[in-house]
Design a protein around this motif. Structure first.
Motif, PDB file in Angstrom:
ATOM      1  N   SER A  13      -3.487   3.803  -0.517  1.00  0.00           N
ATOM      2  CA  SER A  13      -2.840   3.645   0.780  1.00  0.00           C
ATOM      3  C   SER A  13      -1.338   3.899   0.668  1.00  0.00           C
ATOM      4  O   SER A  13      -0.748   4.580   1.520  1.00  0.00           O
ATOM      5  N   LEU A  14      -0.726   3.377  -0.371  1.00  0.00           N
ATOM      6  CA  LEU A  14       0.713   3.584  -0.555  1.00  0.00           C
ATOM      7  C   LEU A  14       1.034   5.054  -0.809  1.00  0.00           C
ATOM      8  O   LEU A  14       2.044   5.570  -0.324  1.00  0.00           O
ATOM      9  N   ASP A  16      -0.689   7.556   0.354  1.00  0.00           N
ATOM     10  CA  ASP A  16      -0.835   8.211   1.653  1.00  0.00           C
ATOM     11  C   ASP A  16       0.412   8.023   2.517  1.00  0.00           C
ATOM     12  O   ASP A  16       0.727   8.865   3.365  1.00  0.00           O
ATOM     13  N   GLN A  17       1.123   6.918   2.290  1.00  0.00           N
ATOM     14  CA  GLN A  17       2.335   6.632   3.050  1.00  0.00           C
ATOM     15  C   GLN A  17       3.576   7.302   2.448  1.00  0.00           C
ATOM     16  O   GLN A  17       4.667   7.184   2.994  1.00  0.00           O
TER      17      GLN A  17
END
Length: 229
Positions: A13-14, A16-17
């Motif tokens: 997730s990180l 992807d950010q």
């Protein structure tokens, strides 16, 4: 958190950010004065619970910054690190602060010679270590210039200022330390408010200096190692 069962999901997730690297304190030798146990080193670097993280970082060329104390005191985590580096030879690894080996350059040279995807940086850490490191280089600048001649393409710029809300960490405090690191790599002789007297620096040439300051990092970001021997 190496003990978090959802750590891989969170890492994805990180990324992807926009995250471009992972910083792990596994291998850090700080011992809590309250418990007399390692504060950051919650499991071995080579613990199987970290395999999913290492595989993901290797497959996606996501560099890992390991704060690794190679020893020999406390007792040191070199064996754990070597296990990881051998198991994941295509993984991009940064071990900062000269791999805590500026006083033992042959050890750092051996690590860099053995592992082509291993990188380090020029920072020393807390002021106590910074001042000792500056004095070490000032006494034998030719020794450290020779190291840069051999391995400088895998050396990054760093300061390790650890910015907090402490009042003394103001703009002047930051400027003095960043300026000192810049002078340490750029000048053959320089003055710094951190130490009395004239200091000897590395006096790196334009290409070497630019490499440490930016070009090496940009090349690291482009790296996609495969089948590393």
């Amino acid at each position: 958190d190496p003990l978090d069962p959802l750590k891989l999901t969170k890492l994805k997730s990180l990324r992807d950010q926009g995250a471009t690297g992972l910083k792990l304190y596994l291998g850090h030798g700080f011992v809590s004065p309250l418990t007399n146990e390692y504060f950051f080193h919650v499991i071995p670097m080579s613990d199987s619970r970290m395999d999913e993280i290492y595989r993901y970082c290797q497959e996606n060329y996501l560099p890992i910054c390991f704060h690794m104390n190679p020893g020999p005191t406390k007792p040191g985590f070199l064996k754990e690190f070597l296990t990881v580096a051998r198991k994941y030879p295509d993984m991009l690894i940064i071990v900062p602060h000269w791999a805590l080996s500026s006083i033992r350059l042959p050890r750092l040279e051996a690590l860099l010679a053995t592992f082509p995807n291993l990188w380090t940086d020029v920072s020393f850490g807390h002021d106590d270590y910074l001042l000792a490191g500056l004095q070490r280089i000032s006494k034998r600048p030719e020794k450290y210039r020779a190291f840069i001649d051999s391995f400088g393409r895998r050396v990054l710029f760093g300061t390790d200022l650890v910015i907090t809300s402490a009042r003394h960490k103001d703009a002047a405090w930051m400027t003095a330390r960043i300026g000192t690191y810049l002078n340490m790599i750029s000048e053959k002789e320089y003055d710094t408010p951190l130490l009395p007297g004239r200091q000897c620096g590395l006096g790196l040439s334009g290409g070497q200096r630019d490499g440490v300051l930016s070009a090496n990092y940009l090349r690291l970001r482009r790296s996609a190692p495969r089948n590393t021997q």
